[in-house]
Enzyme design. Sequence first.
Site, short mmCIF file in Angstrom:
data_model
loop_
_atom_site.label_atom_id
_atom_site.label_comp_id
_atom_site.label_asym_id
_atom_site.label_seq_id
_atom_site.Cartn_x
_atom_site.Cartn_y
_atom_site.Cartn_z
N HIS A 1 1.89 4.59 -2.85
CA HIS A 1 2.00 6.04 -2.64
C HIS A 1 3.41 6.52 -2.98
O HIS A 1 3.59 7.55 -3.63
CB HIS A 1 1.68 6.39 -1.19
CG HIS A 1 0.26 6.14 -0.79
ND1 HIS A 1 -0.81 6.55 -1.56
CD2 HIS A 1 -0.28 5.55 0.32
CE1 HIS A 1 -1.95 6.20 -0.97
NE2 HIS A 1 -1.65 5.59 0.17
N HIS B 1 0.83 -1.21 0.00
CA HIS B 1 0.00 0.00 0.00
C HIS B 1 0.86 1.26 0.00
O HIS B 1 0.69 2.16 -0.84
CB HIS B 1 -0.92 -0.01 1.23
CG HIS B 1 -1.88 1.13 1.26
ND1 HIS B 1 -3.14 1.07 0.71
CD2 HIS B 1 -1.76 2.39 1.78
CE1 HIS B 1 -3.75 2.22 0.88
NE2 HIS B 1 -2.94 3.05 1.52
N GLU B 2 1.79 1.32 0.94
CA GLU B 2 2.63 2.51 1.06
C GLU B 2 3.58 2.65 -0.12
O GLU B 2 3.92 3.76 -0.54
CB GLU B 2 3.42 2.48 2.38
CG GLU B 2 2.54 2.53 3.62
CD GLU B 2 1.63 3.75 3.68
OE1 GLU B 2 2.01 4.81 3.12
OE2 GLU B 2 0.54 3.65 4.25
#
Length: 337
Positions: free
Chosen positions: A21, A17-18
């Site tokens: 980003h 997820h990170e």
Amino acid sequence: MTLIYAVLIFCLLIFVHEFGHFVTAKMCGIKVNEFAIGMGPALFKKQKGETLYSIRAIPIGGFCAMEGEDEDSEDERAFNNQPAWQRAIVLAAGSIMNLLTAIVLMIIIAFYMGQATTTIDVVSEGSPAYEAGIMAGDEVVKINDIDIEEWSDLQTIVGENDGDAVTFTVLRNGSQTDIEVIPEYDKEAGRSLVGVTPTMARNPVKAVRTGVSNTWDMTVMMYDLIGQLFTGDVSAKELSGPVGIVYVVNDSAKMGLIYVVYLAALLSLNLAVINLLPFPALDGGRLLFLVIRKITGKRVTDEMEGKIHFIGIMLLFALMIYVTWNDIIRFILPIFS
């Protein structure tokens, strides 16, 4: 092994997820101050260029700290100074990566399990198919002159039968044979059955199609569940947090590694869906504010948005405490009673 599996799943999903980003921020030229996996005190730090990379003590959570993400910054490469479309891409990238992870894991599961062919593997003794003379190795070509291209075609035709005889056209030893079978209704299954199971084959193309299809079905199911939470059809007491997830990991590990992989896919998809909800502090809430501010201009200030997101974080913390307490009541207290 339960703890190891749980930590690996948490770390994998958070990292993915990170990383979504992080990589899109870098591609858009946004300054990233820190990329961290885990929360709490740092166990490992390494400065590389402008970004600090760290691994933290608590393997739940993580963050990609971009310049100007939660405050005003004069840096021209700050998140708050980028075009709205770039910020939207960066915000959505985490959930998109979790979605892609879920799809990949579901494809792996589909390939491992194999896909049903139209060739019969097992004929249950005493079943309608057994009594009619259908044999293992028969390839079902037609039923009632309807071509059978997928095993699901056979399930549909037989399952919707009201007890009338159906004609199986099977390929056996190079020649076609017609066999009449009378399906029996199974109350537990809720449909008619003839007592046959298919052979399974590993086909990469079908595995991709099955993995994507199953991911879509799970997504629809999740949104339906969220809707039921708002309507009250499902109680908030049914929600689980990290404690409950660890217990589910334990149950999955007992059944085999493939079930742990399935749980990881389910949790990854869950993370994607939840993060895109239009709630303050979530990626979906930040995306909503991008749209609102694009429409209203400067009527919604950075300070106002920051306060709303802070309230959202507090509410999410309260929800986490609530579901964790429920998990303790459901899973831990019974051990001592």
